[in-house]
Design a protein around this motif. Structure first.
Motif, PDB file in Angstrom:
ATOM      1  N   GLU A  14       0.860  -1.183   0.000  1.00 47.82           N
ATOM      2  CA  GLU A  14       0.000   0.000   0.000  1.00 47.82           C
ATOM      3  C   GLU A  14       0.901   1.240   0.000  1.00 47.82           C
ATOM      4  N   LEU A  15       1.536   1.469  -1.146  1.00 50.09           N
ATOM      5  CA  LEU A  15       2.421   2.608  -1.323  1.00 50.09           C
ATOM      6  C   LEU A  15       2.031   3.362  -2.579  1.00 50.09           C
ATOM      7  N   GLY A  16       2.251   4.669  -2.545  1.00 51.13           N
ATOM      8  CA  GLY A  16       1.965   5.477  -3.714  1.00 51.13           C
ATOM      9  C   GLY A  16       3.022   5.282  -4.792  1.00 51.13           C
ATOM     10  N   SER A  17       2.670   5.662  -6.004  1.00 51.76           N
ATOM     11  CA  SER A  17       3.612   5.510  -7.116  1.00 51.76           C
ATOM     12  C   SER A  17       4.863   6.348  -6.889  1.00 51.76           C
ATOM     13  N   ASN A  18       4.718   7.495  -6.213  1.00 53.56           N
ATOM     14  CA  ASN A  18       5.881   8.355  -5.964  1.00 53.56           C
ATOM     15  C   ASN A  18       6.887   7.661  -5.045  1.00 53.56           C
ATOM     16  N   GLU A  19       6.377   7.001  -3.976  1.00 49.49           N
ATOM     17  CA  GLU A  19       7.268   6.293  -3.058  1.00 49.49           C
ATOM     18  C   GLU A  19       7.968   5.131  -3.765  1.00 49.49           C
ATOM     19  N   CYS A  47       1.180  -4.327   3.439  1.00 50.28           N
ATOM     20  CA  CYS A  47       0.969  -5.049   2.196  1.00 50.28           C
ATOM     21  C   CYS A  47      -0.011  -6.197   2.446  1.00 50.28           C
ATOM     22  N   TYR A  94       6.036  -0.525   5.737  1.00 48.25           N
ATOM     23  CA  TYR A  94       4.860  -0.374   4.868  1.00 48.25           C
ATOM     24  C   TYR A  94       3.883  -1.515   5.141  1.00 48.25           C
ATOM     25  N   ASP A 130       8.654   4.870  -6.989  1.00 51.10           N
ATOM     26  CA  ASP A 130       9.655   5.409  -7.910  1.00 51.10           C
ATOM     27  C   ASP A 130      10.890   5.874  -7.155  1.00 51.10           C
ATOM     28  N   GLN A 131      10.680   6.510  -6.010  1.00 52.96           N
ATOM     29  CA  GLN A 131      11.818   6.958  -5.203  1.00 52.96           C
ATOM     30  C   GLN A 131      12.674   5.778  -4.771  1.00 52.96           C
TER      31      GLN A 131
END
Length: 919
Positions: free
Chosen positions: A469-474, A506, A504, A476-477
């Motif tokens: 459950e992570l955003g695409s920005n996290e 999951c 995180y 990519d980082q």
């Protein structure tokens, strides 16, 4: 004679010098002749001019052309004349004569072109009869210096011939002189060639007392030095070969001593080496010990004796006579010696000292000997190092096989241990290699964490975050961070580690998990070649932490409620819910922020906070304080927009916190609304009011009945049920002053209450709590000073607060004062000027200034705290009192202000007598 020979160079130099001198003298003679001829020419020209000016004017005046022509022809024969021309006043030619190229004279009929450009002189005739001066014509004389140039050319040729003859003569004389000088130089040349071929025994028989003789002596010295150097080199080579072939350290030391003794002709030699105790210990001696005729000191500390000094200073030390040198240390009484000590050093590290000695006067050393000793010392150090290294290598080789076998067993055991650890450790562990792939070696528990065996060679992002459950920005980082770390410098991990996900949530096989990650760089030669990742399933731990936090919070709330009487809590809860509902209704109804609305919201929330703080409800106090901050920003900053959704959410948080207390009160402690009666029959306020009404009706209907006195005890008993003393009513507020004082660094004050037999009815309980929770806190926060400040002005460290109640018929008057610094009228006046109430130069009475404290948003506190400073308390107090038909004011107790602008005062509150009864 060769061109590069000394003779040729000397002759050339001498000839150049003499030629230069002769040329200079010739040039000087040439200049003298040229100047003399020019001067003679100038004199001849002037004489000719004067003659022509005397002879021609009369002939021109008398028109005597024959005389003019004769005069011109006579004068034109001069060697410097090119032509002479007589012109009339109009510039026309009267007569003229000139030289031709064949050096003949011819008469000209017209003026040549170049002559017309020459300067002319006037010819004047003086009439003797009239004595008049008349200009009769002009004279032009054309001259040439050709004759002088011819004479000068002849002069130059004569000088050059003289210089040439003299140079030939000088060359001949120089050749004879230098040739005689070159013979000994040639002999020196022959000797130099012999020395170059290795013949050092050839004599140099040149006995002169000039520079050549000195040069011959230098050649002799050089020959002797070279001969000694060559012999030293031969000895060094031989000694080097002997040292190189030495198989043991003792053999190398003895050979070095033998070589030095033979070279310097000393009788004794020894070598001292540093031992493990950092002392110089005798390691070798020459001659061999069976011929030893002297006793020597066996050990020296660094700096002790000549030997110790040589080791300490790392330089050769020479002592011509040991009896005259205080540094010398000997273990026996014997004859004086000549002593030289040569340090042995490896770079800058001292290893020992070479010691050579002999009879005084017999042992002498030159500079070349020092070089020889140092060279032998360097060769000896190299040999000793090589022998020690060879012994170390041999020892290492003897034990290498055993060490390899032992190391192999250790590695096998370590591999087994690592495998056992990887199979049994209760957390996931793996490494990330190139391209973000997972290395095949990983802990077995990792498969249990992700519930899959498809791990080796898999992309780390795919394994860790597929169901995260992570955003695409996290994501990519994290991906960029891993790519930027592998293969880069180790410091890049410090720069990018914050981008790596540490924890995180999951879903694995449909189950929610919370995973904790720990990232570490594996560095090789300063470069990150792997990332080691530790994975832990902290789901259960987080659940336990959350449960523990909830339990801790619940226990804290229960602890706060246990200290509070049930009735007081219920009264507080009821009041707080009313304020919350009132704020909610006003927020929902408002379209934008208004000053009056914000003041109301402030008062209600500030009152809840004050009462919660009074009763020690800490959790609720903090939440209410956060909501109060939002109202403060809306009031102070016009740019903050009205956000009803945000305010309602904060209000829900306040209500949620209040509900926590309500649940703890009713479910955990098992109390309900009936708990307020504290046991016995329940007599609610409505029943008490009804009984009181009936008693009043009896009194009104039968005023003269003597039995009326029987009803007074009943009334008093009912009053007691429906009221409380002022002290008990305010006991919780007074009790909360201790924590406030401690927070402010002040002593807990004395509180004196004189009620004069007046009691407060229960219906006024909320009013008294709301009002005096503000006023008593203000006394501690604003009025009473710190112990240090009170002591400085002669006050006791503990402050005093006094409250007195008096019955005035329809109203009850409550007077509250403290012995603090009072109210700051200067600061209040500045607030009034800031709000536009007064001008800065306006004269305002102290009483009027004091009344400003009841305006909304006014406070004398410099900084906002959780206790006061927002300018809400006194405004709310006046509102609460006014709602009950009462009034409040400040009475100044002095006219003059202190240096800081403070004036003592008392707060006077008047409330309707219906809210009180007599005890």
């Amino acid at each position: 004679m060769r061109f590069n020979s000394i003779s040729f160079k000397l002759i050339s130099t001498a000839l150049l010098i003499t030629t230069t001198v002769l040329v200079g003298l010739g040039f000087y003679g040439y200049e003298e002749t040229r100047m003399r001829l020019n001067k003679d020419l100038e004199n001849d020209k002037n004489l000719l001019q004067r003659r022509l000016h005397l002879n021609l004017p009369g002939a021109i005046w008398n028109y005597d052309d024959a005389y003019i022509a004769s005069t011109l022809e006579s004068e034109a024969r001069a060697y410097f004349i090119r032509g002479i021309y007589v012109l009339n006043e109009e510039g026309e030619l009267i007569d003229g004569i000139q030289h031709t190229e064949e050096n003949t004279l011819i008469k000209v009929e017209e003026l040549p072109e170049h002559v017309s450009k020459l300067e002319s002189t006037a010819l004047e005739f003086i009439d003797k009869e009239s004595d008049e001066r008349n200009t009769v014509g002009n004279l032009v004389v054309d001259t040439t210096d050709e004759k002088i140039r011819q004479l000068m050319d002849q002069e130059v040729k004569s000088i050059a011939m003289q210089i040439g003859i003299l140079n030939l003569l000088l060359v001949f004389l120089f050749a004879i002189a230098i040739g005689r000088m070159a013979r000994p130089l040639g002999a020196l040349k022959t000797v130099a060639a012999s020395i170059a071929e290795g013949n050092y025994d050839l004599d140099i028989n040149i006995r002169r007392k000039d520079e050549i003789g000195e040069l011959a002596e230098s050649f002799t010295t050089m020959k002797t030095g070279i001969k000694k150097k060559v012999q030293d080199l031969r000895d060094l080579n031989a000694t080097g070969e002997q040292l190189a072939s030495s198989s043991t350290q003792v053999m190398a030391l003895e050979r070095a001593l033998q070589a030095l003794s033979a070279h310097s002709r000393v009788k004794f030699g020894s070598v001292f080496l540093f031992n493990h105790d950092k002392e110089l210990e005798l390691a070798s001696f020459f001659p061999p010990r069976e011929q030893e005729s002297e006793q020597v000191a066996r050990r020296f500390a660094e700096g002790e004796g000549v030997i110790g000094q040589a080791a300490k200073l790392s330089t050769i030390v020479y002592v011509p006579d040991t009896s005259k040198d205080s540094r010398f240390v000997s273990g026996f009484e014997g004859q004086p010696k000549a002593l030289i000590c040569v340090p042995l050093k490896d770079g800058g590290i001292p290893l020992g000292v070479l010691n050579l000695s002999g009879e005084v006067g017999e042992v002498k050393f030159e500079d070349s000997d020092y070089e020889y000793f140092e060279t032998i010392a360097r060769q000896l150090v190299t040999t000793v190092k090589n022998i020690r290294m060879r012994e170390t290598i041999e020892e290492h080789n003897r034990t290498l096989e055993q060490k390899v076998e032992e190391r192999t067993v250790e590695l096998r055991q370590k591999n087994q241990d690592i495998q056992a650890m990887m199979q049994n450790m209760q957390q996931g562990l793996f490494t990330v290699v190139e391209d973000g792939k997972i290395h095949p070696e990983y802990s077995a528990f990792l498969e249990r964490v992700f519930e899959t065996s498809d791990i080796a060679g898999r992309n780390v992002i795919d394994l860790l975050f597929t169901d995260a459950e992570l955003g695409s920005n996290e994501l990519d980082q994290n991906r960029v961070a891993i790519e930027s770390l592998l293969g880069e410098d180790a410091m890049m991990f410090d720069f990018n580690a914050h981008l790596l996900v540490k924890e995180y949530e999951c879903y694995t096989q449909g189950k929610k998990k919370i995973l904790s990650l720990d990232w570490n760089a594996i560095v090789n030669d300063g470069e990150i070649n792997k990332l080691m990742v530790t994975v832990r399933d902290v789901t259960l731990l987080k659940e336990l932490e959350a449960a523990a936090e909830n339990q801790r919070r619940e226990l804290a709330i229960v602890g706060q409620l246990i200290k509070l009487a049930p009735k007081k809590y219920l009264e507080f809860e009821k009041s707080a819910r009313n304020f919350i509902q009132e704020n909610r209704s006003n927020i929902q109804a408002a379209q934008d922020k208004e000053d009056e609305l914000l003041s109301l919201l402030f008062r209600n929330m500030h009152t809840i906070k004050g009462n919660a703080r009074t009763y020690g409800l800490v959790n609720l106090t903090d939440v209410v304080h956060d909501a109060e901050n939002s109202y403060s920003e809306l009031r102070k900053n016009p740019e903050v927009p009205w956000n009803a959704e945000k305010l309602l959410k904060e209000l829900e948080q306040v209500e949620s916190s209040l509900n926590e207390y309500s649940v703890a009160f009713r479910q955990v402690l098992g109390r309900d609304d009936s708990a307020a009666s504290q046991g016995g029959a329940i007599l609610d306020d409505a029943t008490i009011d009804k009984i009181q009404t009936c008693i009043a009706a009896v009194h009104a209907e039968y005023p003269a009945v003597a039995e009326r006195k029987l009803l007074d005890p009943i009334r008093s008993a009912l009053d007691a049920l429906d009221s409380a003393t002022i002290e008990s009513m305010l006991s919780d507020i007074v009790g909360s002053l201790y924590s406030i004082s401690k927070e402010l660094g002040k002593a807990n004050p004395k509180v004196k209450i004189r009620d004069n037999h007046l009691r407060v009815r229960n219906e006024a309980g909320d009013l008294m709590t709301s009002v005096f929770s503000h006023l008593l806190r203000n006394s501690i926060d604003h009025g009473i000073e710190t112990p240090e400040a009170r002591s400085a002005v002669g006050k006791p460290e503990q402050g005093t607060i006094e409250l007195e109640a008096n019955d005035q018929g329809d109203m009850v008057e409550l007077r509250l004062r403290d012995d603090g610094q009072g109210i700051n009228l200067d600061r209040l006046f500045a607030k009034g000027v800031e709000k536009g109430k007064w001008r800065a130069d306006e004269q305002v009475s102290g009483q009027d200034i004091a009344e400003l404290i009841f305006d909304s948003g006014v406070s004398t506190k410099e900084a906002v705290s959780s206790i006061s400073g927002r300018g809400v308390g006194m405004d709310a107090v006046r509102q609460f009192i006014a709602q009950q038909g009462g009034e409040i004011s400040l009475h100044l107790l002095a006219e003059k202000r202190s240096e800081n602008g403070f004036v003592p005062f008392e707060t006077v509150i008047k409330l309707p007598s219906r809210l009180f009864c007599h005890s």
